[in-house]
Design a protein around this motif. Structure first.
Motif, PDB file in Angstrom:
ATOM      1  N   UNK A   1      -2.906  -4.315   7.905  1.00  0.00           N
ATOM      2  CA  UNK A   1      -3.167  -5.463   7.036  1.00  0.00           C
ATOM      3  C   UNK A   1      -2.522  -5.275   5.661  1.00  0.00           C
ATOM      4  N   UNK A   2      -2.626  -4.053   5.110  1.00  0.00           N
ATOM      5  CA  UNK A   2      -2.040  -3.777   3.795  1.00  0.00           C
ATOM      6  C   UNK A   2      -0.524  -3.904   3.848  1.00  0.00           C
ATOM      7  N   UNK A   3       0.088  -3.313   4.887  1.00  0.00           N
ATOM      8  CA  UNK A   3       1.545  -3.394   5.022  1.00  0.00           C
ATOM      9  C   UNK A   3       1.996  -4.837   5.216  1.00  0.00           C
ATOM     10  N   UNK A   4       1.257  -5.594   6.042  1.00  0.00           N
ATOM     11  CA  UNK A   4       1.602  -6.998   6.259  1.00  0.00           C
ATOM     12  C   UNK A   4       1.471  -7.818   4.990  1.00  0.00           C
ATOM     13  N   UNK A   5       0.415  -7.539   4.216  1.00  0.00           N
ATOM     14  CA  UNK A   5       0.234  -8.238   2.945  1.00  0.00           C
ATOM     15  C   UNK A   5       1.377  -7.922   1.981  1.00  0.00           C
ATOM     16  N   UNK A   6       1.803  -6.630   1.983  1.00  0.00           N
ATOM     17  CA  UNK A   6       2.910  -6.248   1.116  1.00  0.00           C
ATOM     18  C   UNK A   6       4.200  -6.963   1.490  1.00  0.00           C
ATOM     19  N   UNK A   7       4.474  -7.064   2.799  1.00  0.00           N
ATOM     20  CA  UNK A   7       5.686  -7.754   3.246  1.00  0.00           C
ATOM     21  C   UNK A   7       5.608  -9.253   2.952  1.00  0.00           C
ATOM     22  N   UNK A   8       4.439  -9.851   3.198  1.00  0.00           N
ATOM     23  CA  UNK A   8       4.261 -11.287   2.962  1.00  0.00           C
ATOM     24  C   UNK A   8       4.388 -11.631   1.478  1.00  0.00           C
ATOM     25  N   UNK A   9       3.860 -10.735   0.622  1.00  0.00           N
ATOM     26  CA  UNK A   9       3.879 -10.994  -0.821  1.00  0.00           C
ATOM     27  C   UNK A   9       5.146 -10.487  -1.495  1.00  0.00           C
ATOM     28  N   UNK A  10       6.048  -9.880  -0.713  1.00  0.00           N
ATOM     29  CA  UNK A  10       7.273  -9.349  -1.301  1.00  0.00           C
ATOM     30  C   UNK A  10       7.023  -8.136  -2.183  1.00  0.00           C
ATOM     31  N   UNK A  11       5.995  -7.345  -1.830  1.00  0.00           N
ATOM     32  CA  UNK A  11       5.638  -6.159  -2.600  1.00  0.00           C
ATOM     33  C   UNK A  11       5.949  -4.925  -1.755  1.00  0.00           C
ATOM     34  N   UNK A  12       7.132  -4.314  -1.931  1.00  0.00           N
ATOM     35  CA  UNK A  12       7.505  -3.180  -1.083  1.00  0.00           C
ATOM     36  C   UNK A  12       6.608  -1.967  -1.275  1.00  0.00           C
ATOM     37  N   UNK A  13       6.073  -1.764  -2.485  1.00  0.00           N
ATOM     38  CA  UNK A  13       5.203  -0.609  -2.727  1.00  0.00           C
ATOM     39  C   UNK A  13       3.939  -0.713  -1.879  1.00  0.00           C
ATOM     40  N   UNK A  14       3.371  -1.918  -1.811  1.00  0.00           N
ATOM     41  CA  UNK A  14       2.170  -2.123  -1.004  1.00  0.00           C
ATOM     42  C   UNK A  14       2.484  -1.906   0.473  1.00  0.00           C
ATOM     43  N   UNK A  15       3.659  -2.344   0.908  1.00  0.00           N
ATOM     44  CA  UNK A  15       4.054  -2.142   2.306  1.00  0.00           C
ATOM     45  C   UNK A  15       4.196  -0.663   2.630  1.00  0.00           C
ATOM     46  N   UNK A  16       4.805   0.094   1.714  1.00  0.00           N
ATOM     47  CA  UNK A  16       4.973   1.533   1.922  1.00  0.00           C
ATOM     48  C   UNK A  16       3.620   2.225   1.967  1.00  0.00           C
ATOM     49  N   UNK A  17       2.698   1.821   1.095  1.00  0.00           N
ATOM     50  CA  UNK A  17       1.353   2.405   1.098  1.00  0.00           C
ATOM     51  C   UNK A  17       0.676   2.153   2.445  1.00  0.00           C
ATOM     52  N   UNK A  18       0.842   0.945   2.993  1.00  0.00           N
ATOM     53  CA  UNK A  18       0.262   0.638   4.290  1.00  0.00           C
ATOM     54  C   UNK A  18       0.809   1.522   5.395  1.00  0.00           C
ATOM     55  N   UNK A  19       2.131   1.731   5.385  1.00  0.00           N
ATOM     56  CA  UNK A  19       2.754   2.598   6.394  1.00  0.00           C
ATOM     57  C   UNK A  19       2.243   4.031   6.244  1.00  0.00           C
TER      58      UNK A  19
END
Length: 375
Positions: free
Chosen positions: A193-211
């Motif tokens: 969910x965190x990674x998907x939210x990061x990708x949807x919001x255009x926030x690469x840092x959040x996506x990396x944290x999710x991974x």
């Protein structure tokens, strides 16, 4: 650049900067200097320094609680995403793990409350993310930062404190392996969910944290399954005894030749009397040759403070040490002489044997490895 840089020792715990942390700080300061000038760069340096002092206090919350249960805490590693307090062993009692996990966020919330009292008002939430020089207030920034750290760490996903809190609560009524499995799967779902939210919001840092959270949860589950697979056997039954060895007096060039012509990540280093002196890690070799010179000895480059266990000890204790951050565990006889070593890969081999011999069950319901050896 070394993998980590020791910067201080506090109450017997070494505080280290990971090289990625140093790189992150340097890049942030250079960017602030080029875009906003020296004043902004200095302000950012003060803010980052204060933030990571708060993170150290957060980690010492864990450390203080761990020491109440007799668990040594050799170091804190500072990373770009926060801090990591390394424990000598992972607490297996639910109440111990719960107390240690809760202690960190509790410190962050106490810091938030204290800073709000100093500030004398509610923080201006809109001013926080903009880092506006005209509205900058260090106390305000730190108050919100500590609140964010405390709340973020309560997310029920490994390796955050919330994941360990969830496992401890589940382990009250469930076997620990099952509690770990459930907590890991919940953590992985949250990570997606965190990674998907990061990708949807255009926030690469959040996506990396999710991974990162996803794979950390997976690793936690595998290590716990590993411990369950080898429960009841001695460390001598899962150790590697034929690993090449170095002597403390060997030159680093000899070590380089040995390591570069093998796939070993760690080589045991032996004293002249046969006692285990430490381990030389592949990742430390290049830095050691640059720092000490090729003619220097292995003693100068090896890791000296390594966990050791008697050959009759239970293997699951080695799994605890590796889960807590040890790269390898040395196995010694009653005279301290080196017998073999255990690494994460050797324990995973034991888990693989367990899975192969009991293919109809998952890792949480396997018979102990001891029963396999008797079969």
């Amino acid at each position: 650049m070394p993998r980590s840089i020791p910067v201080a020792t506090l109450r017997g715990t070494v505080i280290r900067f990971h090289w990625t942390f140093v790189l992150f700080i340097s890049a942030a300061l250079v960017a602030a200097l080029l875009t906003s000038g020296p004043a902004a760069s200095g302000t950012l340096l003060a803010l980052i320094t204060a933030m990571f002092l708060c993170i150290i206090l957060h980690e010492f919350g864990h450390i203080t609680a761990a020491r109440l249960f007799g668990i040594p805490t050799p170091e804190i590693m500072l990373l770009p995403i926060g801090g990591l307090a390394k424990l000598r062993r992972i607490p297996l009692e639910p109440k111990e793990e719960l107390a240690i996990a809760v202690a960190g966020p509790l410190v962050s919330f106490v810091l938030f409350a204290g800073l709000i009292l100093i500030l004398g008002r509610q923080p201006d939430w809109e001013a926080i993310p903009t880092f506006n020089q005209d509205q900058f207030n260090l106390v305000e920034q730190l108050a919100v930062f500590n609140l964010a750290v405390g709340l973020f760490n309560l997310i029920p996903a490994f390796p955050m404190d919330g994941g360990r809190i969830l496992r401890a609560m589940l382990a009250v009524n469930l076997p620990r392996p099952r509690a770990t499995w459930i907590a890991a799967r919940i953590g992985q779902a949250i990570a997606i969910l965190i990674a998907g939210l990061g990708l949807f919001a255009g926030n690469p840092i959040l996506a990396v944290i999710g991974v990162f959270i996803f794979f950390a949860a997976q690793s936690e589950a595998r290590i716990d399954a590993m411990r369950n697979a080898i429960g009841g056997v001695s460390i001598g039954q899962v150790m590697v005894a034929d690993r090449p060895r170095l002597k403390v007096s060997d030159p680093l060039l000899n070590a380089a030749d040995l390591i570069l012509h093998s796939d070993y990540e760690e080589i045991p280093v032996i004293e002249m009397d046969g006692a285990l002196a430490g381990f030389l890690l592949r990742t430390d070799l290049d830095d050691a040759i640059v720092q000490f010179g090729p003619a220097s000895t292995v003693r100068q480059a090896m890791q000296k403070d390594v966990p050791k266990m008697a050959v009759q000890s239970q293997a699951d204790k080695a799994a605890d040490m590796i889960e807590a951050g040890a790269s390898a565990v040395g196995v010694i006889d009653r005279n301290g002489h080196f017998e073999g070593l255990v690494t994460k890969s050797t324990l995973l081999d034991a888990l693989g044997v367990n899975s192969a011999m009991w293919p109809d069950h998952d890792a949480l319901s396997h018979k102990p490895f001891e029963e396999q050896l008797k079969a």
